[in-house]
Design an enzyme around this catalytic site. Sequence first.
Site, PDB file in Angstrom:
ATOM      1  N   ASP A 186       0.862  -1.174   0.000  1.00  0.00           N
ATOM      2  CA  ASP A 186       0.000   0.000   0.000  1.00  0.00           C
ATOM      3  C   ASP A 186       0.912   1.242   0.000  1.00  0.00           C
ATOM      4  OD1 ASP A 186      -2.139   1.706  -0.061  1.00  0.00           O
ATOM      5  OD2 ASP A 186      -3.247   0.729   1.527  1.00  0.00           O
TER       6      ASP A 186
HETATM    7  C1  NOJ Z   1      -3.975   3.955  -0.093  1.00  0.00           C
HETATM    8  C2  NOJ Z   1      -5.160   3.054   0.010  1.00  0.00           C
HETATM    9  O1  NOJ Z   1      -5.157   2.353   1.231  1.00  0.00           O
HETATM   10  C3  NOJ Z   1      -5.236   2.051  -1.120  1.00  0.00           C
HETATM   11  O2  NOJ Z   1      -6.425   1.326  -1.016  1.00  0.00           O
HETATM   12  C4  NOJ Z   1      -5.117   2.745  -2.438  1.00  0.00           C
HETATM   13  O3  NOJ Z   1      -5.263   1.839  -3.494  1.00  0.00           O
HETATM   14  C5  NOJ Z   1      -3.768   3.436  -2.487  1.00  0.00           C
HETATM   15  N1  NOJ Z   1      -3.703   4.424  -1.432  1.00  0.00           N
HETATM   16  C6  NOJ Z   1      -3.494   4.103  -3.830  1.00  0.00           C
HETATM   17  O4  NOJ Z   1      -4.280   5.194  -3.993  1.00  0.00           O
END
Ligand code: NOJ
Length: 766
Positions: free
Chosen positions: A302
């Site tokens: 993430d």
């Molecule tokens: C953080 C989020 O937790 C995740 O779900 C997302 O895909 C990413 N950022 C990218 O934007």
Amino acid sequence: MKTDLESLYIALFTLLILFSCNNNQEGEDSDKNIAEVSESIDNKVADLLDRMTLEEKIGQMNQYNGFWDVTGPTPEAGDAAKKYEHLKKGYVGSMLNVTGVDEVRAVQKIAVEETRLGIPLIIGFDVIHGYKTISPIPLAEAASWDLEAIKKSAEVAAKEAAAAGINWTFAPMVDISRDARWGRVMEGAGEDPFLGSKIGVARVKGFQGEDLSLPSTIAACAKHWAGYGFAESGRDYNTVDIGTSTLNNIVFPPFKACSEVGVKTFMNSFNELNGIPATGNAYLQRNILKDKWKFDGFVVSDWGSINEMIAHGYARDKKQAAELAAKAGSDMDMESYAYVDELANLVREGTVSESLIDDAVTRILKVKFELGLFDEPYRYCDKEREETIIGSEEIQETVLDMAKKSIVLLKNENNILPLKKQGLRIALIGALASDKTSPLGSWRLAADDSTAVSVMEGMLQYKENNLEYAKGADVALGETSFPFEVKINTTDKSEFKRAIGIAKNADVVVMVLGEHGFQSGEGRSRTSLDLPGVQQALLEAVYKVNKNIVLVLNNGRPLAITWADKHIPAIVEAWQLGTQSGNAIAQVLYGDYNPSGKLPMTFPRDVGQVPIYYNYKNTGRPVIPAPNQVFWSHYIDESNTPLYPFGHGLSYTSFSYSNLRTETLSQNEIKVSVDVKNVGPVEGKEVVQLYIGDLVASITRPVKELKGFEMVALDANESKTVTFVLTNKELGFYNNEGVFVTEPGAFKVFVGGSSDTVLESGFELK
Ligand code: NOJ
């Protein structure tokens, strides 16, 4: 040192790739491409891997956020310049948040035409519920229980996103959550692993289609692996500490289901799980996902989650974070700069084995080949397709259909709904009733503000009634743009008077209240589940002058609307329904669409009951032993039961259930049948739900668990027999050794239109 022959081969190979890419850009014969170099994708990947330097390999594991406005000059200083240099050297495998054909083509061109090996980028984006045309938030879609519609919604989202250059979505989020305080419940399918698995699969199939190499399909991503929905106290990113049984039986199943249907990627998560951050968790990423489930796609971290292991107190610095993540099986680094900065040294000094790098890169390249990016790197960059597909009629129709199916009729006393189409004086009240942005919900990054059809616009299409509007009170104050916190109006009641005025003279009052679209989503946890700000006061003030109220809720999570349930005759759960929101709501209010949605998440009476869920355990003290006794599992100030249970949802008609019967077909194969009849005045659809309860087992089982559902459409007076067959898969569970077992003994079976159904039977497993 490379031999001359090797160098010559690399040069020829590079030329071959460049030739094929450029050729394809011109739309000419693409046969002379890398496909000629080797037969299968695995061979192609192996061939390519063989020719990559360590830095180029690590580059594939590096993902950058869009860092440069391609319409401006190329970056010359700072972070952006560093990223730009990396891109040109082939040290970037993927980018996210680069959207639109021109932008994607520009970055892809650098990767393909300027780097040594010309390996195309995979372009990721959060296509969570649509790209530009927005479908209902995923929790709302889940309320449809309509797997075909959900699949179709993902399919058009993929088509629209792919037309804008994107070939990978960070969806579906399949985190089960039982905590409505957690802002990200809007992004998932609710609290149940059975429903969540079916919906996860539908979404993966919708995004990825039958053939990933088509320019209308994109790679999907099951996220967040794992346990993210169990953040303590519903506070986003918070600690997760849960036991084996919950992990195996509640958290893992939707991920496993996605893996079984070939989801191409997983995303790990921000949280720690039982003391180990998910990003550095080898048990999750290697033992379970890659070894046990044989997942052969790749895992992306993430955003910045590799570095966050430092704050977690698990890694001492970025270098160690890179080491731990790579060893644990995180294949791609989203925006931590940890791999690109540290991994090569870690490999050279022998701390991380190059075979781990090879494994990660193999997985990433494989997905790129499957997407067809090597055959035609610009296949997602077709200007004409971008212009014709984005916002097309097919997509608008699909999101409207999905929006109608997502609406849940929570209450309808005295059949106050549907509204008559003529001669009514309607007072429409609530700032959300005229809002054209909030209905888009959270996670709709590419959509333009003010592009949703508002409830007012939807209702005004029914011209033979008299509609008067007053906002009553603002919900949000000032700027509400992403990613900033929404400021809620907690004091200003100056507009109440006008609202009360129009309500006094109305035959019926439609009040649209709830959460602003940016009150849920990432980083948007709440401690209260009440109507935000002064809206409860507005509702009560209007109620004093006119009790004939239809409350339309807009929200990204279950709300505790106990007062409303007690006083307001009709309540419609309309979530955040996306671009076509107002049209869908109006069609339901006027009965042009008969609602059939069912709650995918329990609605509590009070936030203090949270986490609350239908598949709870009995405890040793489930019932009151004698009047006024305290020593049983309960609250002294509120009932244990929810306000609206999981699976609840009404229709403009009603259904009766009878003749529940079971038949043992063979060992561990039980047939369950029930007769369902439409006993109301109009045709309607009903989601027939089947639950089982395993009475005695080697680990305690929930009082009931959803194990089947079917949507039936019935004309007035029509009846149908609905049949389910329960097999090992539905009857078993994971024990605390992680082994799936089906145990003999007595089971209960419940069938009905909600989890609090009363029709009950039983069977015995031998
Ligand atoms: C953080 C989020 O937790 C995740 O779900 C997302 O895909 C990413 N950022 C990218 O934007």
